[in-house]
Design an enzyme around this catalytic site. Structure first.
Site, PDB file in Angstrom:
ATOM      1  N   LYS A   1       2.466  10.978   7.092  1.00 21.14           N
ATOM      2  CA  LYS A   1       1.661  10.724   8.295  1.00 21.14           C
ATOM      3  C   LYS A   1       2.164  11.475   9.539  1.00 21.14           C
ATOM      4  CE  LYS A   1      -1.050   6.887   6.783  1.00 21.14           C
ATOM      5  NZ  LYS A   1      -0.670   5.871   5.816  1.00 21.14           N
TER       6      LYS A   1
ATOM      7  N   ASP B   1       9.403   3.063   1.875  1.00 20.85           N
ATOM      8  CA  ASP B   1       8.206   3.829   2.223  1.00 20.85           C
ATOM      9  C   ASP B   1       7.962   3.636   3.713  1.00 20.85           C
ATOM     10  OD1 ASP B   1       5.709   4.820   2.763  1.00 20.85           O
ATOM     11  OD2 ASP B   1       4.713   3.940   1.011  1.00 20.85           O
TER      12      ASP B   1
ATOM     13  N   PHE C   1       0.861  -1.187   0.000  1.00 15.34           N
ATOM     14  CA  PHE C   1       0.000   0.000   0.000  1.00 15.34           C
ATOM     15  C   PHE C   1       0.890   1.227   0.000  1.00 15.34           C
ATOM     16  CE2 PHE C   1      -2.281   3.601   1.621  1.00 15.34           C
ATOM     17  CZ  PHE C   1      -3.456   3.549   0.899  1.00 15.34           C
TER      18      PHE C   1
HETATM   19  C1  LIG Z   1      -0.892   5.978   4.335  1.00 15.30           C
HETATM   20  C2  LIG Z   1       0.209   5.481   3.485  1.00 15.30           C
HETATM   21  C3  LIG Z   1       0.491   6.081   2.240  1.00 15.30           C
HETATM   22  C4  LIG Z   1      -0.358   7.167   1.648  1.00 15.30           C
HETATM   23  O1  LIG Z   1      -0.427   8.319   2.449  1.00 15.30           O
HETATM   24  P1  LIG Z   1      -1.588   9.392   2.197  1.00 15.30           P
HETATM   25  O2  LIG Z   1      -1.199  10.544   3.078  1.00 15.30           O
HETATM   26  O3  LIG Z   1      -2.877   8.751   2.611  1.00 15.30           O
HETATM   27  O4  LIG Z   1      -1.576   9.728   0.755  1.00 15.30           O
HETATM   28  C5  LIG Z   1       1.576   5.601   1.526  1.00 15.30           C
HETATM   29  N1  LIG Z   1       2.332   4.612   1.995  1.00 15.30           N
HETATM   30  C6  LIG Z   1       2.102   4.003   3.176  1.00 15.30           C
HETATM   31  C7  LIG Z   1       2.990   2.903   3.653  1.00 15.30           C
HETATM   32  C8  LIG Z   1       1.011   4.408   3.958  1.00 15.30           C
HETATM   33  O5  LIG Z   1       0.749   3.795   5.106  1.00 15.30           O
END
Ligand SMILES: *Cc1c(COP(=O)(O)O)cnc(C)c1O
Length: 401
Positions: free
Chosen positions: A255, A226, A141
């Site tokens: 985040k 990520d 994700f």
């Molecule tokens: C939440 C998340 C995203 C996307 O972040 P948004 O601020 O919702 O666009 C990307 N990568 C990971 C691992 C995430 O948990």
């Protein structure tokens, strides 16, 4: 004052239904506790998917935001502002890197990392134009944009959004041999979550991240981690990669970087990698704005002190010890995670993840299900041990009922 039922009905009638929230309408919060419009209190065991690592209304973060609100909030990058340099220096140093490219949401930062890797591939590695490939993992994700969902393996997230962006190779998560097989001369990057959050808090097998590091270095491929959800203290370290002593080429952050106040994301890397951009080649109106920098600077300052990471490690050990006991009861079929972060697979006979979440809500605990019968537990790192234990007692009650 409208009731929560009325507010939910009105929201349902006037919004797109791209979410299915639990039937609670929150109106205030402090630390790890939230209060709904009827005055009921709930323990927050989701923490905004780790956007609220420091809890609700952390006094240092709200003070930083308030002070900045009264001074300067937005300049656009057409001009310099006085919080930008400090933000870049301190964030880069926290990451053990040299340079920062700020954006706003996580998905934007991932998009930026994809663009960075492709540009680096063409300009530095010498990949023929249009041929760059990025290797990603099954179950990933990384966000919701059209390019990112193009390499999602979650049909719900992906279906009906084609035509899809080409240039991605998907391999099984945690399988080093498959990754080695997928990397070729056109590969510019491997993009991975060091712990897969949305997939159910999947921790890769020991040695995987170190293996990815070794392989990418040997093959002249960027390792992009990520750490939007796994980073900034959640796993008991500043970055989840640290558990294997790994430093990637590129961190993607978001985040918690915005302290639960404003969206702040960033790509953090070396000067050589981020040096591929020249003026006009990438940007964002809000990226790196003064308010975002002021809040993120305070987040970085808190992480430099290390208390939140230590807390996540200690409370995380406690959480996982308690969950292991629960797993012994047979009501839980699997538990995974690292630090103050867990995926709990509930015996499907006891109900769907959604049903368990609703029962927990009735007991005063807010969590979110993911993938069928998995409950994700990710409290704010500032939660007290007593409150965490209270929440775990409610989970035990719900599973025993
Ligand atoms: C939440 C998340 C995203 C996307 O972040 P948004 O601020 O919702 O666009 C990307 N990568 C990971 C691992 C995430 O948990």
């Amino acid at each position: 004052m409208p009731t929560s039922t009325e507010l939910i009905a009105t929201a349902d009638a006037h919004s797109a239904h791209n979410y299915h929230p639990l039937p609670v309408v929150l109106s205030s919060a402090e630390g790890a506790w939230m209060t709904d419009v009827e005055g009921r209190r709930y323990l927050d065991l989701l923490a905004g998917y780790s956007a609220l690592n420091f809890g609700h209304g952390h006094p240092r973060l709200t003070a930083a935001a308030r002070a900045q609100l009264d001074r300067l909030t937005l300049t656009s990058r057409a001009f310099h502002h006085d919080r930008f340099a400090d933000f870049c220096v301190r964030l880069a140093r926290l990451c053990g890197m040299e340079a920062v490219l700020p954006m706003n949401t996580g998905a934007e930062a991932v998009e930026t990392a994809v663009k960075t890797a492709r540009k680096w591939g063409y300009r530095v590695k010498g990949v023929p134009d249009g041929r760059a490939r990025i290797v990603v993992a099954d179950g990933n994700f990384h966000g919701r944009t059209t390019t990112i969902v193009s390499f999602s393996t979650d049909e719900e997230a992906r279906a009906d959004y084609g035509p899809y962006t080409p240039g991605f190779t998907i391999v099984p998560y945690g399988d080093l041999a498959a990754l080695a097989e997928a990397v070729d001369e056109d590969t510019v990057a491997v993009l991975l979550e060091p712990v897969q959050g949305e997939a159910g808090v999947l921790v890769p097998p020991p040695g995987y991240l170190a293996g990815v590091r070794e392989l990418t270095r040997a093959r002249n491929v960027l390792f992009i981690a990520d750490e939007i959800q796994s980073g900034l203290g959640r796993t008991g370290r500043t970055f989840a990669c640290e558990h294997e002593g790994v430093v990637p080429d590129v961190y993607v952050l978001g985040k918690a970087l915005g302290g639960g106040i404003v969206p702040v994301s960033a790509v953090v890397s070396s000067r050589a990698v981020l040096g591929v951009f020249r003026p006009g080649e990438h940007g964002s109106t809000f990226g790196g704005n003064p308010l975002a920098c002021a809040v993120a600077l305070e987040v970085v300052a808190m992480l430099e002190e290390g208390d939140h990471q230590r807390r996540a490690a200690e409370l995380g050990d406690h959480l996982h010890a308690e969950l292991a006991l629960l797993a012994g009861t047979g009501r839980v079929t699997g538990v995974r995670g690292r630090g103050l972060w867990a995926g709990v697979d509930v015996d499907p006979a006891l109900g769907t993840g959604r049903e368990i979440s609703e029962r927990l809500m009735a007991e005063g605990v807010l969590v979110k299900d993911t993938h069928g019968s998995t409950i994700r537990i990710a409290p704010p790192l500032v939660i007290s041990k007593e409150d965490l234990d209270w929440g775990l007692d409610r989970l035990r009650d719900v599973l025993a009922a």
